[in-house]
Write an enzyme that holds these catalytic residues in place. Structure first.
Site, PDB file in Angstrom:
ATOM      1  N   SER A 126     -18.051 -17.177  -0.748  1.00 16.56           N
ATOM      2  CA  SER A 126     -18.513 -17.464  -2.099  1.00 16.56           C
ATOM      3  C   SER A 126     -19.935 -16.953  -2.255  1.00 16.56           C
ATOM      4  CB  SER A 126     -18.456 -18.975  -2.340  1.00 16.56           C
ATOM      5  OG  SER A 126     -19.269 -19.298  -3.420  1.00 16.56           O
ATOM      6  N   ALA A 130     -33.196 -13.437  15.649  1.00 13.75           N
ATOM      7  CA  ALA A 130     -33.386 -13.106  17.067  1.00 13.75           C
ATOM      8  C   ALA A 130     -32.104 -13.341  17.844  1.00 13.75           C
ATOM      9  CB  ALA A 130     -34.505 -13.963  17.647  1.00 13.75           C
ATOM     10  N   VAL A 160     -31.010 -16.765   7.523  1.00  9.93           N
ATOM     11  CA  VAL A 160     -32.037 -16.565   8.542  1.00  9.93           C
ATOM     12  C   VAL A 160     -31.314 -16.430   9.880  1.00  9.93           C
ATOM     13  CG1 VAL A 160     -33.962 -17.719   7.418  1.00  9.93           C
ATOM     14  CG2 VAL A 160     -32.368 -19.055   8.771  1.00  9.93           C
ATOM     15  N   ALA A 215     -21.250 -15.639  11.192  1.00 10.93           N
ATOM     16  CA  ALA A 215     -20.112 -16.099  12.014  1.00 10.93           C
ATOM     17  C   ALA A 215     -18.801 -15.542  11.484  1.00 10.93           C
ATOM     18  CB  ALA A 215     -20.084 -17.627  12.039  1.00 10.93           C
ATOM     19  N   GLY A 246     -18.275 -16.188   4.862  1.00 12.90           N
ATOM     20  CA  GLY A 246     -18.672 -14.806   5.141  1.00 12.90           C
ATOM     21  C   GLY A 246     -20.142 -14.706   5.512  1.00 12.90           C
ATOM     22  N   LYS A 292     -35.976  -6.600  21.477  1.00 16.22           N
ATOM     23  CA  LYS A 292     -36.569  -7.879  21.902  1.00 16.22           C
ATOM     24  C   LYS A 292     -36.496  -7.982  23.420  1.00 16.22           C
ATOM     25  CE  LYS A 292     -35.697 -12.857  21.805  1.00 16.22           C
ATOM     26  NZ  LYS A 292     -34.777 -13.926  21.420  1.00 16.22           N
ATOM     27  N   LEU A 345     -22.373 -22.322  12.353  1.00 16.61           N
ATOM     28  CA  LEU A 345     -23.011 -23.590  11.993  1.00 16.61           C
ATOM     29  C   LEU A 345     -21.977 -24.678  11.746  1.00 16.61           C
ATOM     30  CD1 LEU A 345     -25.771 -22.024   9.715  1.00 16.61           C
ATOM     31  CD2 LEU A 345     -26.015 -22.818  12.076  1.00 16.61           C
TER      32      LEU A 345
HETATM   33  P1  FAD Z   1     -23.613 -19.501   6.840  1.00 16.36           P
HETATM   34  O1  FAD Z   1     -24.575 -18.392   6.937  1.00 16.36           O
HETATM   35  O2  FAD Z   1     -24.083 -20.765   6.181  1.00 16.36           O
HETATM   36  O3  FAD Z   1     -22.324 -18.969   6.056  1.00 16.36           O
HETATM   37  C1  FAD Z   1     -21.397 -19.878   5.512  1.00 16.36           C
HETATM   38  C2  FAD Z   1     -20.389 -19.102   4.669  1.00 16.36           C
HETATM   39  O4  FAD Z   1     -19.401 -20.004   4.182  1.00 16.36           O
HETATM   40  C3  FAD Z   1     -20.987 -18.409   3.454  1.00 16.36           C
HETATM   41  O5  FAD Z   1     -20.392 -17.145   3.271  1.00 16.36           O
HETATM   42  C4  FAD Z   1     -20.579 -19.319   2.307  1.00 16.36           C
HETATM   43  O6  FAD Z   1     -20.460 -18.635   1.093  1.00 16.36           O
HETATM   44  C5  FAD Z   1     -19.209 -19.773   2.800  1.00 16.36           C
HETATM   45  N1  FAD Z   1     -18.753 -20.999   2.182  1.00 16.36           N
HETATM   46  C6  FAD Z   1     -19.234 -22.250   2.357  1.00 16.36           C
HETATM   47  N2  FAD Z   1     -18.552 -23.114   1.549  1.00 16.36           N
HETATM   48  C7  FAD Z   1     -17.623 -22.392   0.899  1.00 16.36           C
HETATM   49  C8  FAD Z   1     -16.644 -22.693  -0.073  1.00 16.36           C
HETATM   50  N3  FAD Z   1     -16.478 -23.944  -0.561  1.00 16.36           N
HETATM   51  N4  FAD Z   1     -15.868 -21.696  -0.539  1.00 16.36           N
HETATM   52  C9  FAD Z   1     -16.022 -20.421  -0.095  1.00 16.36           C
HETATM   53  N5  FAD Z   1     -16.951 -20.075   0.819  1.00 16.36           N
HETATM   54  C10 FAD Z   1     -17.742 -21.045   1.303  1.00 16.36           C
HETATM   55  N6  FAD Z   1     -29.333 -17.809  15.141  1.00 16.36           N
HETATM   56  C11 FAD Z   1     -29.699 -16.936  16.092  1.00 16.36           C
HETATM   57  O7  FAD Z   1     -28.855 -16.488  16.864  1.00 16.36           O
HETATM   58  N7  FAD Z   1     -30.992 -16.541  16.194  1.00 16.36           N
HETATM   59  C12 FAD Z   1     -31.972 -17.048  15.427  1.00 16.36           C
HETATM   60  O8  FAD Z   1     -33.127 -16.643  15.551  1.00 16.36           O
HETATM   61  C13 FAD Z   1     -31.621 -18.033  14.478  1.00 16.36           C
HETATM   62  N8  FAD Z   1     -32.559 -18.621  13.700  1.00 16.36           N
HETATM   63  C14 FAD Z   1     -32.172 -19.612  12.849  1.00 16.36           C
HETATM   64  C15 FAD Z   1     -33.154 -20.330  12.164  1.00 16.36           C
HETATM   65  C16 FAD Z   1     -32.779 -21.394  11.328  1.00 16.36           C
HETATM   66  C17 FAD Z   1     -33.837 -22.186  10.639  1.00 16.36           C
HETATM   67  C18 FAD Z   1     -31.408 -21.711  11.142  1.00 16.36           C
HETATM   68  C19 FAD Z   1     -30.988 -22.826  10.225  1.00 16.36           C
HETATM   69  C20 FAD Z   1     -30.457 -20.991  11.809  1.00 16.36           C
HETATM   70  C21 FAD Z   1     -30.822 -19.965  12.677  1.00 16.36           C
HETATM   71  N9  FAD Z   1     -29.878 -19.273  13.409  1.00 16.36           N
HETATM   72  C22 FAD Z   1     -30.249 -18.372  14.348  1.00 16.36           C
HETATM   73  C23 FAD Z   1     -28.475 -19.554  13.187  1.00 16.36           C
HETATM   74  C24 FAD Z   1     -27.849 -18.449  12.397  1.00 16.36           C
HETATM   75  O9  FAD Z   1     -28.491 -18.275  11.165  1.00 16.36           O
HETATM   76  C25 FAD Z   1     -26.389 -18.848  12.161  1.00 16.36           C
HETATM   77  O10 FAD Z   1     -25.818 -19.267  13.355  1.00 16.36           O
HETATM   78  C26 FAD Z   1     -25.608 -17.698  11.715  1.00 16.36           C
HETATM   79  O11 FAD Z   1     -26.201 -17.071  10.625  1.00 16.36           O
HETATM   80  C27 FAD Z   1     -24.222 -18.131  11.380  1.00 16.36           C
HETATM   81  O12 FAD Z   1     -24.198 -18.833  10.196  1.00 16.36           O
HETATM   82  P2  FAD Z   1     -22.785 -19.172   9.619  1.00 16.36           P
HETATM   83  O13 FAD Z   1     -22.075 -17.891   9.343  1.00 16.36           O
HETATM   84  O14 FAD Z   1     -22.114 -20.143  10.513  1.00 16.36           O
HETATM   85  O15 FAD Z   1     -23.056 -19.977   8.272  1.00 16.36           O
END
Ligand code: FAD
Length: 497
Positions: A41, A52, A49, A17, A14, A80, A330
């Site tokens: 979780s 942008a 983070v 993405a 959650g 932006k 990610l």
């Molecule tokens: P996450 O935010 O890591 O979410 C993962 C989810 O999975 C969480 O809800 C977690 O609880 C859940 N989860 C994991 N394991 C389990 C489990 N075992 N059981 C239940 N739940 C679980 N993107 C941009 O477009 N612009 C930016 O400026 C930008 N800056 C960034 C800077 C940095 C340094 C980084 C690292 C990333 C940046 N990003 C940026 C990328 C952006 O933050 C991510 O692409 C975006 O937030 C998506 O993250 P996510 O949802 O894939 O993963």
């Protein structure tokens, strides 16, 4: 016998993405026809983070019927207009990568070619967006091609945690089931497909299609299916970031700033309620403590929280869709945040998935096409990011000596070689970054074509007067805009009304 439709979609994760995917599925399907469940979780949390974005996010929000003023208010967003790059070509230099286009192409010849032949003023003088950014002004584009403001283009800076929360409220109201729990087991069926996930408190959630949004760990796509990862750290050596918010600016500027540092670069993203700061660096050249100390000494305002360290490996999953699992965010890959492309790649993944939505057969032709399209997206972004590093003229630190002299992907080497002759760019129709983006970075970092484009050179004498008129028109267009702060205040009054 053919399998039936996909009736149960399970989203694991959650973060931004997961909730972007849930919002689209809820918008697309009646829950009775295809039920969406999202498991997250709170203990594990999100990356938190990612502030942008780039302009296609506006289409994504429109697709979901989101009122932009309401979103800006709810997420503390600012507008932006592009990214200012400082010290990238050489220390002391700066250039702006604006959204949208420079002035219109003339006689079918790209605008930058006319400018390269005529050299009247700076290229940035012909970008309404760049001039607005530096003047701290903003207005949304008007729907009248004859008006200079029709050439505005923009994206948002927002608090990604609040954005996910905003989308989750909409998705849940539209029928998405949210389950809180830490997944500890992944069950597979006889085909090797994921059949169910099991949480620490014993909940077992079955599904037909699983969307892995579990972040860097890739709980389903990697830990369970072992899909493999294409590691690009030899081209993109950044592998750490330290992020810290600081107090909000009195006057918020409508652009991101990226400043090159000896072992990486620093971002500065102004939101309404805070400034996001981060130092992206390579652990080969800098320790975590040094990176944190550097960041804290380089930010303008008081920090408002403890610095947060993040580790990553640049690259992408070898297959984004494997069996009945599609990885987004990610979990699909990460190219580092230099051009703010991660949330966009999530968006592309969701839109592509919706146009190739499977039935229970998961036909390999569908899966292969999805993987082909998403690989192309990631590789195009990869090349554009490598460009920024490779074109540096800096020789003051080992990182810059490495990236300046390293071997680069052939696709990028060919593009640089072509531009270096006559300033030409031959882009594929679907590429995300268009001529103005490539031109801004190539010229901004000092890659000057050896010779003018012969066709544009012939037109140069006739075009000089047009160029003068264009600059004046842009000047008037910028002066007629409200300041960015005024625009934000006006729109927040409207959202509150
Ligand atoms: P996450 O935010 O890591 O979410 C993962 C989810 O999975 C969480 O809800 C977690 O609880 C859940 N989860 C994991 N394991 C389990 C489990 N075992 N059981 C239940 N739940 C679980 N993107 C941009 O477009 N612009 C930016 O400026 C930008 N800056 C960034 C800077 C940095 C340094 C980084 C690292 C990333 C940046 N990003 C940026 C990328 C952006 O933050 C991510 O692409 C975006 O937030 C998506 O993250 P996510 O949802 O894939 O993963």
């Amino acid at each position: 016998m053919a399998a039936g439709p996909v009736r149960r979609v399970v989203i694991v994760g959650g973060g931004t993405a997961g909730w972007m995917a849930a919002a689209v599925l809820a918008h697309q399907f009646e829950a009775a026809a295809c039920a969406t469940t999202l498991i997250e979780s709170v203990d594990i949390g999100t990356v938190g983070v990612g502030e942008a974005t780039i302009p296609p996010i506006l289409q994504f929000n429109r697709l979901l019927g989101i009122d932009e003023d309401e979103l800006v208010q709810a997420t503390g967003a600012t507008y932006k207009l592009g990214i200012e790059f400082r010290d990238w070509g050489a220390i002391g230099e700066r250039y702006f990568h604006p959204f949208g286009h420079f002035r219109a192409d003339l006689n079918g010849i790209p605008f930058h070619q006319h400018w390269l032949s005529a050299r009247e003023g700076a290229l940035a003088d012909y970008s309404l967006v760049t001039q607005a950014a530096y003047a701290g002004r903003f207005i949304r584009p008007v729907d009248d091609p004859a008006h200079v403001h029709s050439r505005m283009a923009y994206a948002l800076h927002f608090d990604a945690v609040r954005y996910a929360r905003f989308l989750s409220a909409r998705a849940i109201a539209s029928g998405v089931t949210r389950i809180e729990g830490r997944i500890v087991d992944v069950e597979r069926d006889a085909r090797g497909y994921v059949a169910a996930v099991v949480t620490a408190d014993g909940q077992r959630i079955e599904g037909d299609l699983f969307i892995d949004c579990s972040g860097f760990r890739g709980l389903l796509i990697e830990q369970s299916l072992q899909t493999g990862y294409a590691d690009w750290s030899h081209w993109l050596p950044m592998d750490r970031a330290v992020a810290v918010p600081s107090v909000a600016d009195a006057v918020t500027l409508p652009f991101t700033r990226s400043t090159a540092r000896p072992a990486g670069w620093q971002w500065r993203i102004p939101l309404q309620h805070r400034v996001g700061n981060g130092h992206v660096y390579s652990s080969r050249y800098l320790s975590d403590d040094e990176a944190t100390a550097d960041l804290l000494s380089a930010i303008d305002g008081e920090p408002t929280a403890e610095p947060r360290l993040l580790r990553f490996t640049t690259g992408m999953r070898r297959r984004f869709w494997n069996g009945n699992v599609v990885a987004l965010g990610l979990a699909a890959g990460f190219l580092e945040p230099l051009e703010s492309t991660s949330i966009h790649l999530v968006q592309r993944g969701i839109v592509t998935l919706m146009s190739l939505f499977p039935d229970g057969d998961f036909d390999p032709a569908t899966t292969a096409e999805y993987n082909r399209l998403m690989t192309r997206e990631f590789e195009a972004v990869r090349d554009f990011i490598i460009l920024h590093y490779h074109l540096t003229r800096r020789d003051d630190a080992p990182l810059w000596n490495h990236v300046r002299t390293m071997a680069i992907p052939e696709t990028l080497a060919d593009r640089i070689a072509l531009f270096a002759v006559h300033g030409r760019l031959m882009l594929d129709p679907g590429e995300l970054f268009r001529e103005p983006s490539w031109t801004a970075v190539m010229l901004g970092q000092g890659l000057w074509p050896r010779k003018p484009d012969p066709v544009a050179a012939q037109a140069a004498p006739q075009i000089a007067e047009t160029l003068t008129r264009m600059r004046a028109l842009i000047g008037r267009g910028v002066a007629a805009m409200p300041t960015h702060s005024e625009f934000l205040a006006q729109r927040s009054r409207r959202a509150a009304a």
